[in-house]
Design a protein around this motif. Structure first.
Motif, mmCIF file in Angstrom:
data_model
loop_
_atom_site.group_PDB
_atom_site.id
_atom_site.type_symbol
_atom_site.label_atom_id
_atom_site.label_comp_id
_atom_site.label_asym_id
_atom_site.label_seq_id
_atom_site.Cartn_x
_atom_site.Cartn_y
_atom_site.Cartn_z
ATOM 1 N N ASP A 56 0.657 -1.102 -0.078
ATOM 2 C CA ASP A 56 0.072 -0.069 0.014
ATOM 3 C C ASP A 56 0.752 1.522 0.163
ATOM 4 O O ASP A 56 0.298 2.298 -0.285
ATOM 5 C CB ASP A 56 -0.955 0.030 1.142
ATOM 6 C CG ASP A 56 -0.528 0.009 2.600
ATOM 7 O OD1 ASP A 56 0.773 -0.279 2.702
ATOM 8 O OD2 ASP A 56 -1.223 -0.225 3.498
ATOM 9 N N ALA A 57 1.944 1.194 0.347
ATOM 10 C CA ALA A 57 2.890 2.297 0.383
ATOM 11 C C ALA A 57 3.841 2.429 -0.883
ATOM 12 O O ALA A 57 4.613 3.374 -0.928
ATOM 13 C CB ALA A 57 3.816 2.477 1.778
ATOM 14 N N GLY A 58 3.586 1.651 -1.681
ATOM 15 C CA GLY A 58 4.512 1.330 -2.795
ATOM 16 C C GLY A 58 3.619 1.176 -4.072
ATOM 17 O O GLY A 58 2.727 2.283 -4.698
ATOM 18 N N CYS A 59 3.697 0.087 -4.811
ATOM 19 C CA CYS A 59 3.211 -0.046 -6.277
ATOM 20 C C CYS A 59 1.700 -0.340 -6.215
ATOM 21 O O CYS A 59 0.899 -0.388 -7.256
ATOM 22 C CB CYS A 59 3.871 -1.044 -7.216
ATOM 23 S SG CYS A 59 3.958 -2.582 -6.136
ATOM 24 N N HIS A 60 1.255 -0.588 -4.923
ATOM 25 C CA HIS A 60 -0.322 -1.028 -4.757
ATOM 26 C C HIS A 60 -0.799 -2.237 -5.401
ATOM 27 O O HIS A 60 -1.734 -2.554 -5.762
ATOM 28 C CB HIS A 60 -1.222 0.285 -5.366
ATOM 29 C CG HIS A 60 -1.291 1.448 -4.815
ATOM 30 N ND1 HIS A 60 -1.819 2.503 -4.991
ATOM 31 C CD2 HIS A 60 -0.426 1.821 -3.594
ATOM 32 C CE1 HIS A 60 -1.553 3.532 -4.348
ATOM 33 N NE2 HIS A 60 -0.541 3.237 -3.670
ATOM 34 N N ALA A 61 0.317 -3.198 -5.496
ATOM 35 C CA ALA A 61 0.110 -4.461 -6.013
ATOM 36 C C ALA A 61 -0.231 -5.526 -4.864
ATOM 37 O O ALA A 61 0.214 -5.333 -3.907
ATOM 38 C CB ALA A 61 1.244 -4.900 -6.831
ATOM 39 N N TRP A 62 -0.762 -6.484 -5.253
ATOM 40 C CA TRP A 62 -1.052 -7.665 -4.120
ATOM 41 C C TRP A 62 0.047 -8.564 -4.504
ATOM 42 O O TRP A 62 0.074 -9.101 -5.895
ATOM 43 C CB TRP A 62 -2.485 -8.179 -4.390
ATOM 44 C CG TRP A 62 -3.751 -7.495 -3.930
ATOM 45 C CD1 TRP A 62 -4.421 -6.314 -4.436
ATOM 46 C CD2 TRP A 62 -4.461 -7.474 -2.610
ATOM 47 N NE1 TRP A 62 -5.230 -5.841 -4.078
ATOM 48 C CE2 TRP A 62 -5.336 -6.687 -2.518
ATOM 49 C CE3 TRP A 62 -4.060 -8.302 -1.569
ATOM 50 C CZ2 TRP A 62 -6.141 -6.536 -1.553
ATOM 51 C CZ3 TRP A 62 -4.991 -8.297 -0.407
ATOM 52 C CH2 TRP A 62 -5.808 -7.227 -0.417
ATOM 53 N N LEU A 63 0.407 -9.156 -3.463
ATOM 54 C CA LEU A 63 1.520 -10.058 -3.669
ATOM 55 C C LEU A 63 1.214 -11.431 -2.982
ATOM 56 O O LEU A 63 0.537 -11.429 -1.962
ATOM 57 C CB LEU A 63 3.031 -9.523 -3.051
ATOM 58 C CG LEU A 63 3.557 -8.136 -3.331
ATOM 59 C CD1 LEU A 63 4.719 -7.950 -2.655
ATOM 60 C CD2 LEU A 63 3.585 -8.090 -4.917
#
Lengths: 86, 193
Positions: A56-63
Motif C-alpha cells: 500500500d505504500a508502494g506500487c499498490h500490487a497484491w503479492l
C-alpha cells in the motif's frame, strides 16, 4: 523484515499490509457453513506459509509471499495477479 | 463572480539554515495524470504511447520521456504522466487519445511537484527514504513509490548530479515542507527561483 516486491524491489515490511492466508479459496456466498469456516476459523501454521500482502505504500500490487512464519525468512514473492493468470 | 486564486502547493517553500546543501524549486504549471492500463490492453497501450508521443512505455519502476513529457512507472500497469502544460486541457486530450486502452485520471491539482538537487541531497533524503538512492542502486531514470515520514511520495532521479523530482499529495504539501525544512536545515536549504 523486508519483502522483495517483484515490481519495486526490496522494501521494508512497514510498506505492506498483511492481507490473509493465500492457501484458502473463498467459498460460494450461499454456503453459510463454509463461509463461516473461511472467515472465522483460522489456522495458526508453523513454518513455511503462503500469504497475501498488499504493497500500500508502494506500487499498490497484491503479492503472494511464501514466508517461514517461524523465522520470518521470506522465500518468494510474486504478483498475485500473475499467479492467478498462470 | 468570485475569482479563485491559484495557490501553488509549495507556495510556502523558503530557504532554511546556512549553506547550499539542498537546492529546491517547485515545478509549477505541470499537468499530471495517472494512467492505468485496461484489462488485456497493455500491449495496445504501449503501441499507442509509442505512436502518439514517441515514448517507450516503461514496464518497471522507470521513467521514459523528458521534462516536457514523461511516463513514470508507479506500479504494474500504472503510470504517472507529467506534461509541461504548454497544451491546454492536456489531460482531457490524453484521455481521448488513450480511450478504451487506459483509465486516465486528472491529478494536476492533486499533487505538488518539487525539483531537488544539491551536494547534500542524498544525505538529507536518507533521513526520510528507506531505500537506497545511490547511483548503483537507483541510477538516473529510476522511479520509486515509497514514503517519507508516513507520507506517500513518488520520486524519480533525473540525472546523477543528482537531481530528483518528487511528487507529494497536495494535502500533504505543508507537512512535507516541514519535514524537508527540518531535515535540510543543517546542510542549508536554498530556494532556486
Amino acid at each position: 523484515m523486508r519483502i522483495p516486491c517483484p515490481y519495486c524491489g526490496s522494501r521494508d515490511a512497514s510498506e505492506f499490509s498483511y492481507s490473509g492466508d493465500a492457501t484458502l479459496t473463498r467459498p460460494a456466498p450461499d454456503n453459510a457453513d463454509a463461509m463461516f469456516d473461511y472467515v472465522y476459523l483460522r489456522d495458526n501454521p508453523v513454518g513455511v506459509h503462503r500469504e497475501y500482502w498488499y504493497h500500500d505504500a508502494g506500487c499498490h500490487a497484491w503479492l503472494t509471499v511464501t514466508r517461514n512464519v517461524s523465522t520470518h525468512e521470506v522465500i518468494d514473492a510474486v504478483l498475485a495477479h500473475d499467479e492467478a493468470a498462470s | 463572480m468570485l475569482d479563485l486564486a491559484h495557490i501553488p502547493a509549495f507556495a510556502n517553500l523558503r530557504s532554511m539554515g546556512d549553506g547550499r546543501g539542498v537546492i529546491a524549486r517547485e515545478r509549477r504549471g505541470i499537468a499530471v495524470a495517472t494512467v492505468m492500463a485496461r484489462k488485456g490492453q497493455s500491449a495496445a497501450l504501449a503501441a499507442a504511447v509509442k505512436e502518439q508521443f514517441d515514448i517507450n512505455l516503461p514496464l518497471g519502476p522507470h521513467g521514459s520521456g523528458s521534462d516536457a513529457m514523461s511516463f513514470l512507472g508507479t506500479g504494474p500497469g500504472r503510470w504517472l504522466v507529467t506534461h509541461d502544460a504548454g497544451t491546454p486541457r492536456f489531460v482531457d486530450s490524453l484521455a481521448q487519445q488513450l480511450d478504451s486502452l487506459a483509465s486516465v485520471v486528472e491529478q494536476s491539482d492533486g499533487v505538488g511537484l518539487l525539483r531537488l538537487s544539491g551536494p547534500a541531497l542524498l544525505e538529507v533524503l536518507a533521513k526520510g527514504v528507506a531505500i537506497d538512492l545511490s547511483a548503483t542502486a537507483f541510477p538516473a531514470g529510476s522511479v520509486a513509490v515509497t514514503q517519507i515520514a508516513h507520507m506517500g511520495v513518488t520520486l524519480w532521479k533525473v540525472d546523477e548530479a543528482p537531481t530528483i523530482h518528487i511528487a507529494v499529495a497536495r494535502s500533504m504539501a505543508g507537512s512535507f515542507l516541514h519535514w524537508l525544512e527540518a531535515s535540510a536545515a543543517v546542510a542549508g536549504l536554498v530556494v532556486d527561483s
